[in-house]
Design a protein around this motif. Sequence first.
Motif, PDB file in Angstrom:
ATOM      1  N   ARG A  71      13.704  55.986  49.138  1.00  6.54           N
ATOM      2  CA  ARG A  71      12.528  55.434  49.801  1.00  6.54           C
ATOM      3  C   ARG A  71      11.378  55.408  48.790  1.00  6.54           C
ATOM      4  NH1 ARG A  71      13.298  54.820  54.828  1.00  6.54           N
ATOM      5  NH2 ARG A  71      14.608  56.512  55.551  1.00  6.54           N
ATOM      6  N   LEU A  72      10.664  54.311  48.701  1.00  2.00           N
ATOM      7  CA  LEU A  72       9.499  54.234  47.805  1.00  2.00           C
ATOM      8  C   LEU A  72       8.236  54.213  48.660  1.00  2.00           C
ATOM      9  CD1 LEU A  72      10.744  51.548  45.221  1.00  2.00           C
ATOM     10  CD2 LEU A  72      11.216  54.009  45.302  1.00  2.00           C
ATOM     11  N   THR A  73       7.103  54.477  48.026  1.00  5.36           N
ATOM     12  CA  THR A  73       5.834  54.483  48.774  1.00  5.36           C
ATOM     13  C   THR A  73       4.721  53.882  47.925  1.00  5.36           C
ATOM     14  OG1 THR A  73       4.393  55.854  50.155  1.00  5.36           O
ATOM     15  CG2 THR A  73       5.105  56.838  48.089  1.00  5.36           C
ATOM     16  N   ASP A  74       3.543  53.722  48.557  1.00  8.44           N
ATOM     17  CA  ASP A  74       2.407  53.126  47.851  1.00  8.44           C
ATOM     18  C   ASP A  74       1.906  54.051  46.750  1.00  8.44           C
ATOM     19  OD1 ASP A  74       2.072  50.771  49.428  1.00  8.44           O
ATOM     20  OD2 ASP A  74       1.387  52.080  51.061  1.00  8.44           O
ATOM     21  N   PRO A  75       1.436  53.483  45.649  1.00  9.58           N
ATOM     22  CA  PRO A  75       0.834  54.337  44.618  1.00  9.58           C
ATOM     23  C   PRO A  75      -0.445  54.953  45.169  1.00  9.58           C
ATOM     24  CG  PRO A  75       1.022  52.041  43.875  1.00  9.58           C
ATOM     25  CD  PRO A  75       1.406  52.057  45.312  1.00  9.58           C
ATOM     26  N   PRO A  76      -0.811  56.150  44.708  1.00  7.45           N
ATOM     27  CA  PRO A  76      -2.052  56.765  45.200  1.00  7.45           C
ATOM     28  C   PRO A  76      -3.266  56.066  44.613  1.00  7.45           C
ATOM     29  CG  PRO A  76      -1.087  58.105  43.451  1.00  7.45           C
ATOM     30  CD  PRO A  76      -0.140  56.960  43.696  1.00  7.45           C
ATOM     31  N   PRO A  77      -4.451  56.243  45.234  1.00  8.66           N
ATOM     32  CA  PRO A  77      -5.666  55.742  44.600  1.00  8.66           C
ATOM     33  C   PRO A  77      -5.920  56.520  43.305  1.00  8.66           C
ATOM     34  CG  PRO A  77      -6.180  57.016  46.576  1.00  8.66           C
ATOM     35  CD  PRO A  77      -4.691  56.909  46.502  1.00  8.66           C
ATOM     36  N   ALA A  78      -6.907  56.060  42.527  1.00 13.41           N
ATOM     37  CA  ALA A  78      -7.163  56.689  41.215  1.00 13.41           C
ATOM     38  C   ALA A  78      -7.251  58.214  41.353  1.00 13.41           C
ATOM     39  CB  ALA A  78      -8.466  56.142  40.653  1.00 13.41           C
ATOM     40  N   LEU A 134     -10.499  68.619  48.747  1.00 10.96           N
ATOM     41  CA  LEU A 134      -9.992  67.473  47.982  1.00 10.96           C
ATOM     42  C   LEU A 134      -8.589  67.099  48.475  1.00 10.96           C
ATOM     43  CD1 LEU A 134     -10.936  68.829  44.411  1.00 10.96           C
ATOM     44  CD2 LEU A 134     -12.269  67.219  45.784  1.00 10.96           C
ATOM     45  N   THR A 135      -8.134  65.891  48.074  1.00 10.22           N
ATOM     46  CA  THR A 135      -6.781  65.460  48.449  1.00 10.22           C
ATOM     47  C   THR A 135      -5.830  65.839  47.312  1.00 10.22           C
ATOM     48  OG1 THR A 135      -7.841  63.602  49.545  1.00 10.22           O
ATOM     49  CG2 THR A 135      -5.458  63.460  49.261  1.00 10.22           C
ATOM     50  N   LEU A 136      -5.313  67.042  47.379  1.00  9.99           N
ATOM     51  CA  LEU A 136      -4.507  67.551  46.265  1.00  9.99           C
ATOM     52  C   LEU A 136      -3.146  66.858  46.187  1.00  9.99           C
ATOM     53  CD1 LEU A 136      -4.944  71.437  46.370  1.00  9.99           C
ATOM     54  CD2 LEU A 136      -6.270  69.729  45.130  1.00  9.99           C
ATOM     55  N   PHE A 152      -5.981  65.466  42.003  1.00  9.68           N
ATOM     56  CA  PHE A 152      -6.341  65.023  43.357  1.00  9.68           C
ATOM     57  C   PHE A 152      -6.564  63.529  43.339  1.00  9.68           C
ATOM     58  CE2 PHE A 152     -10.527  65.675  41.572  1.00  9.68           C
ATOM     59  CZ  PHE A 152     -10.359  66.833  40.825  1.00  9.68           C
ATOM     60  N   ASP A 153      -6.308  62.912  44.480  1.00  9.63           N
ATOM     61  CA  ASP A 153      -6.267  61.455  44.577  1.00  9.63           C
ATOM     62  C   ASP A 153      -7.446  60.930  45.384  1.00  9.63           C
ATOM     63  OD1 ASP A 153      -3.818  61.613  43.322  1.00  9.63           O
ATOM     64  OD2 ASP A 153      -2.668  61.506  45.190  1.00  9.63           O
ATOM     65  N   GLY A 154      -8.146  59.961  44.822  1.00  4.33           N
ATOM     66  CA  GLY A 154      -9.131  59.215  45.600  1.00  4.33           C
ATOM     67  C   GLY A 154     -10.450  59.920  45.832  1.00  4.33           C
ATOM     68  N   ASP A 155     -10.602  61.162  45.402  1.00  5.80           N
ATOM     69  CA  ASP A 155     -11.881  61.859  45.582  1.00  5.80           C
ATOM     70  C   ASP A 155     -12.857  61.427  44.485  1.00  5.80           C
ATOM     71  OD1 ASP A 155     -11.157  63.722  47.796  1.00  5.80           O
ATOM     72  OD2 ASP A 155      -9.671  64.368  46.324  1.00  5.80           O
ATOM     73  N   SER A 156     -14.148  61.434  44.797  1.00  7.46           N
ATOM     74  CA  SER A 156     -15.134  61.003  43.806  1.00  7.46           C
ATOM     75  C   SER A 156     -15.330  62.097  42.761  1.00  7.46           C
ATOM     76  CB  SER A 156     -16.472  60.710  44.491  1.00  7.46           C
ATOM     77  OG  SER A 156     -16.991  61.939  44.983  1.00  7.46           O
ATOM     78  N   PRO A 157     -15.788  61.727  41.564  1.00  8.07           N
ATOM     79  CA  PRO A 157     -16.090  62.746  40.543  1.00  8.07           C
ATOM     80  C   PRO A 157     -17.128  63.751  41.058  1.00  8.07           C
ATOM     81  CG  PRO A 157     -16.087  60.553  39.570  1.00  8.07           C
ATOM     82  CD  PRO A 157     -15.931  60.364  41.047  1.00  8.07           C
ATOM     83  N   GLU A 158     -18.058  63.284  41.890  1.00 10.14           N
ATOM     84  CA  GLU A 158     -19.079  64.187  42.440  1.00 10.14           C
ATOM     85  C   GLU A 158     -18.433  65.243  43.355  1.00 10.14           C
ATOM     86  OE1 GLU A 158     -19.344  60.747  42.758  1.00 10.14           O
ATOM     87  OE2 GLU A 158     -20.539  60.640  40.933  1.00 10.14           O
ATOM     88  N   ALA A 159     -17.489  64.786  44.164  1.00  8.97           N
ATOM     89  CA  ALA A 159     -16.809  65.726  45.072  1.00  8.97           C
ATOM     90  C   ALA A 159     -16.034  66.764  44.269  1.00  8.97           C
ATOM     91  CB  ALA A 159     -15.858  64.962  45.998  1.00  8.97           C
ATOM     92  N   ALA A 160     -15.414  66.313  43.169  1.00  9.53           N
ATOM     93  CA  ALA A 160     -14.648  67.241  42.322  1.00  9.53           C
ATOM     94  C   ALA A 160     -15.584  68.266  41.689  1.00  9.53           C
ATOM     95  CB  ALA A 160     -13.915  66.456  41.242  1.00  9.53           C
ATOM     96  N   LEU A 161     -16.701  67.781  41.185  1.00  7.33           N
ATOM     97  CA  LEU A 161     -17.660  68.675  40.530  1.00  7.33           C
ATOM     98  C   LEU A 161     -18.219  69.687  41.530  1.00  7.33           C
ATOM     99  CD1 LEU A 161     -18.821  69.039  37.722  1.00  7.33           C
ATOM    100  CD2 LEU A 161     -20.799  67.642  38.411  1.00  7.33           C
ATOM    101  N   ALA A 162     -18.536  69.203  42.727  1.00  6.01           N
ATOM    102  CA  ALA A 162     -19.073  70.100  43.761  1.00  6.01           C
ATOM    103  C   ALA A 162     -18.046  71.176  44.125  1.00  6.01           C
ATOM    104  CB  ALA A 162     -19.460  69.291  45.000  1.00  6.01           C
TER     105      ALA A 162
END
Length: 468
Positions: A209-216, A241-243, A278-288
């Motif tokens: 089974r294949l799936t969609d690629p994650p966001p950046a 975050l979306t680990l 983590f996928d799709g989280d903003s750099p700001e969210a990661a920094l926070a």
Amino acid sequence: MTPLDELARRLPELVLRTSASDLEHYGRDWTRRWTPSPLAIALPSSSQEVQGIVRWANEHRVALVPSGGRTGLSGGAVAANGELVVSLEKMNRALGFDPVDRILTVQAGMALEAVHAAAQAQGLIYPVDFAARGSCSIGGNIATNAGGIRVVRYGNTREWIAGLTVVTGTGEVLELNRGLVKNSSGYDLRQLLIGAEGTLGIVVEAQLRLTDPPPASQVMLLALPSFEALMQVFAQLRARLTLSAFEFFTDRALHHVIAHGAQRPFGEEYPYYVVTEFDGDSPEAALAAFEALVEAGLAVDGAIAQSQAQAAALWRLREGITESLARHLPYKNDVSVRIGTMPAFLAEIQALLGQEYPHFEVVWFGHIGDGNLHINVLKPEAMENADFVRECGRVTALLAQVLLRHGGSISAEHGIGLVKKPYLSSTRTPAELALMRGVRRVFDPNGILNPHKLFDADGSVSVYGETA
Ligand code: FAD
Ligand code: MLT
Ligand code: ZN
């Protein structure tokens, strides 16, 4: 006519190899603990040839060892007892893609990395991934229910197998589940074959089974002040975050990877590290999230990759560990407990191993976000391997008792093979083992598929082959 001559006569197109270098090459896996001694190597090109080999083996009572990339870490693909190795190496093609079901059909010998490329060509991903991707086969991944670095987000191999074609120990060809999403029609034999370590059947084809690629995605390296901080960091990051990965290693692991050519990540040295993605989280969210960890005293340093190259360099620190340790012939424990049990379990085994291994270097790392810990004990150069293995076996028996108390498993993802056979009963009850023996007898009544691997059909724990 020898049985091997008879096999060659019956299957004239079958590639058979018997040179000393082939016997050596195909007879061992990454454990390098057993002296390879197979009868010969068969390299079938079709399911029909695999079926012919199994029928011949039943008639002549020749043991078979199904073989993929031999990157296994538990001795499952070792052939040290005169077996015929059945290498799926020539059956390595993608057979087709169904865009509606998003199913990729492949032969079992296809390398994991080639599966990734075939999925990418369809704009999709096959999400199981780990460092042996270039050389391990999808058949071997299925036979071990391989985990890897994305389990925290995507689960194990088991989750991605929509169908299997297998040749059982009697030579029957089964097409299991056929890509169905829903199939409530009795026992799911496909799932039984996954993780069976080649003891119930030889996987010849798989529907993936294949799936969609994650966001950046973003990759972050964290330095932690203590072991106790580890699971708290996991809980906090997972909440924010979306680990897609949460991988841990110690300063000893880092030391070996750097000695093996990786770049030192920080000016200072710290006792514990985590690589997380983590996928799709903003750099700001990661920094926070990082700042909150520092404020709570759970992280003492960190780096977020600013480019693909930096992300690869951070991942190399984690993914390079196995290769960097290989020359020390590590004794590997690959254990798991429930994630919630991990803090108590860690405290207990840290004390145990500190006490039992005062003279050995112990390297800790693993997929801690899945409750899976790799403990690698390095062999002192001057010590005989047999003495070293015996001593580590003694301590593993103690570790197995702790696992039993915590409801854990002696093998999280590498399989039992030969290495962990004596400790299987710390993870499975006598009733389960009796059922497993019964299932094996049904699939392989003559005991030709990987005998003495995983468990012995008669309930003993036999010693296998000659140790190197
Ligand atoms: P092999 O070693 O050839 O065989 C493994 C078992 O599967 C044997 O019992 C064999 O008999 C059986 N088998 C092989 N092919 C078939 C088939 N077609 N049908 C039936 N049985 C078959 N494992 C993880 O789970 N997670 C990781 O993160 C991970 N990282 C690794 C990193 C490195 C650097 C290395 C060297 C290994 C790593 N492994 C990991 C272990 C190993 O790569 C996996 O167990 C992998 O799934 C084995 O695949 P293989 O093709 O090499 O199998
Ligand atoms: C890993 O996580 O790196 C693999 O399982 C390999 C190993 O344990 O050495
Ligand atoms: Zn692993």
